[in-house]
Design a protein around this motif. Structure first.
Motif, PDB file in Angstrom:
ATOM      1  N   UNK A 166      43.655  40.030  28.977  1.00 16.62           N
ATOM      2  CA  UNK A 166      44.655  40.719  29.785  1.00 16.62           C
ATOM      3  C   UNK A 166      43.318  42.658  28.961  1.00 16.62           C
ATOM      4  N   UNK A 167      44.685  43.667  29.447  1.00 18.56           N
ATOM      5  CA  UNK A 167      43.492  44.684  29.430  1.00 18.56           C
ATOM      6  C   UNK A 167      44.454  45.382  29.702  1.00 18.56           C
ATOM      7  N   UNK A 168      44.347  46.721  29.268  1.00 22.50           N
ATOM      8  CA  UNK A 168      44.947  48.152  30.117  1.00 22.50           C
ATOM      9  C   UNK A 168      44.375  48.495  31.334  1.00 22.50           C
ATOM     10  N   UNK A 169      46.037  48.399  32.034  1.00 26.03           N
ATOM     11  CA  UNK A 169      45.650  48.518  33.115  1.00 26.03           C
ATOM     12  C   UNK A 169      45.229  47.188  34.803  1.00 26.03           C
ATOM     13  N   UNK A 170      44.989  46.045  33.958  1.00 26.45           N
ATOM     14  CA  UNK A 170      45.359  44.652  34.671  1.00 26.45           C
ATOM     15  C   UNK A 170      46.472  44.573  35.438  1.00 26.45           C
ATOM     16  N   UNK A 171      46.464  44.384  36.837  1.00 30.33           N
ATOM     17  CA  UNK A 171      47.610  43.678  37.700  1.00 30.33           C
ATOM     18  C   UNK A 171      48.052  42.261  37.392  1.00 30.33           C
ATOM     19  N   UNK A 172      48.874  41.509  36.638  1.00 27.90           N
ATOM     20  CA  UNK A 172      49.656  40.458  36.310  1.00 27.90           C
ATOM     21  C   UNK A 172      50.811  40.228  37.036  1.00 27.90           C
ATOM     22  N   UNK A 173      50.854  38.743  37.189  1.00 30.05           N
ATOM     23  CA  UNK A 173      51.641  37.909  37.937  1.00 30.05           C
ATOM     24  C   UNK A 173      52.222  37.118  36.631  1.00 30.05           C
ATOM     25  N   UNK A 174      54.145  36.917  36.834  1.00 30.12           N
ATOM     26  CA  UNK A 174      54.415  36.081  36.277  1.00 30.12           C
ATOM     27  C   UNK A 174      55.405  35.336  37.417  1.00 30.12           C
TER      28      UNK A 174
END
Length: 375
Positions: A58-66
């Motif tokens: 992952x990098x800054x700006x990626x959209x993540x789901x938890x």
């Protein structure tokens, strides 16, 4: 006498009047074998790590789901009355990795995500809420990929920044995803840039030399451009049906041999060329020049001027010429035979004598005419 290039013995003397100095290398089976190892800009040699790219991080700006799962209702995230629902989990709202590289998870606080894999993030979240939730399990997934990108630019049908595939892709795979080449393959060149380092090969080198079709890493840039490969022919070649001259020829394929280049130039002029004086002018990397046995101490810079000599009085030279690969912008030169200058001089002498005789004949005719007129 006038001529289209240096005499054969002058080239072989390695004496230059205006520079730069050059090294003369006679074409032999050993030389041809060494040159095969130094193809035109091999990507495989410039990027020797041929392992597949590492897993996507992952990098800054990626959209993540938890998503957080608990073993039973009544825990930290699943209320007791939710026991009848299909699956004891809660899906947190999608969020971007912030400028500091973190995502936020309730009861776990800020969790570092930048530069990390989903498994590493999942482990940290489970550790943070393990004493409060009921046997928690966490699934972290990438929704929108904004950092692990690969740029494909230039002469492709749909230039774009493409997301890296978790399974890994090679150079040709990315060019295919960009729509393929927009021009002929034999005119196309491919440049791969990674971490400030770059290498360029003809497109054919990716197709016919699989070692060059290496794995592409996130952050790489692939640039495709069109530049026809050409060589220049000078000297005693039957160019365009005329005897001697100079011309530029396109390869019209991704690589050609010296024999093919000579055929394109019309072949040697039987009454003019010195078969032992056919040369290819080229600049070679210093490392290659040293392997060819050249003393590089007198040459400055990374490239060494080299002149390759093929002796076509030897029948075996045709086999060597069929294996010797031409490079873009090579100069192919065929020297005149030593007798050509003698023939030119005799022709010049006949012209002078003929002109003088014409003057004498004209004067005699004028005198005869004058005498006839008086009579």
């Amino acid at each position: 006498m006038p001529m289209s290039g240096p005499e054969d013995h002058v080239v072989k003397s390695e004496i230059t009047r205006s520079g730069p100095d050059y090294a003369l290398v006679k074409l032999t089976p050993t030389v041809v074998d060494i040159l095969k190892e130094y193809g035109p800009g091999a990507i495989a040699g410039s990027f020797p790590d041929h392992r597949p790219p590492p897993g996507i991080r992952f990098g800054i700006g990626d959209t993540v789901a938890v998503s957080i799962f608990e073993a039973a209702a009544g825990g930290l995230f699943i209320p007791a009355e939710a026991g009848v629902r299909p699956g004891n989990f809660v899906a947190l709202p999608n969020q971007n990795v912030d400028l500091n590289g973190f995502i936020t998870v309730p009861y776990a606080g800020a969790v570092k995500a930048n530069g990390r894999t989903p498994a590493e993030i999942q482990k940290d979240i489970v550790k943070a809420i393990g004493n409060r939730a009921i046997e928690p399990q966490v699934v972290v997934s990438l929704i929108t990929q904004n950092t692990s990108l690969i740029s494909v630019l230039g002469e492709v049908k749909t230039p774009a920044r493409l997301t890296a595939n978790a399974a890994g892709e090679r150079v040709l795979d990315l060019i295919t995803r960009a729509g393929g080449l927009s021009g002929p393959g034999w005119e196309s060149w491919v440049t791969l840039e990674r971490g400030g380092k770059r290498a360029t090969v003809p497109f054919g080198a990716l197709m016919y030399q699989p070692a060059n079709n290496i794995w592409v890493h996130p952050g790489d840039t692939i640039y495709v451009y069109r530049e026809p490969q050409v060589f220049l022919a000078f000297g005693a070649f039957t160019i365009g049906g005329s005897f001697g001259g100079q011309a530029q020829f396109s390869f019209d394929m991704w690589k050609i041999s010296m024999a093919q280049a000579m055929a394109k130039a019309g072949g040697l002029i039987d009454a003019q060329a010195e078969p032992a004086g056919v040369y290819v002018y080229r600049r070679e990397p210093r490392e290659l020049a040293e392997r060819l046995g050249i003393d590089c101490s007198k040459y400055a810079g990374p490239l060494v001027p080299v002149v390759y000599n093929a002796d076509f009085r030897d029948p075996a030279a045709f086999f060597l010429a069929s294996k010797f690969e031409m490079r873009d912008k090579d100069v192919l030169f065929a020297a005149n035979a030593a007798t050509v200058d003698t023939a030119k001089f005799l022709q010049f002498a006949r012209l002078v004598i003929g002109t003088a005789n014409d003057t004498i004949v004209t004067a005699n005719n004028a005198q005869i005419l004058k005498i006839s007129t008086r009579q």
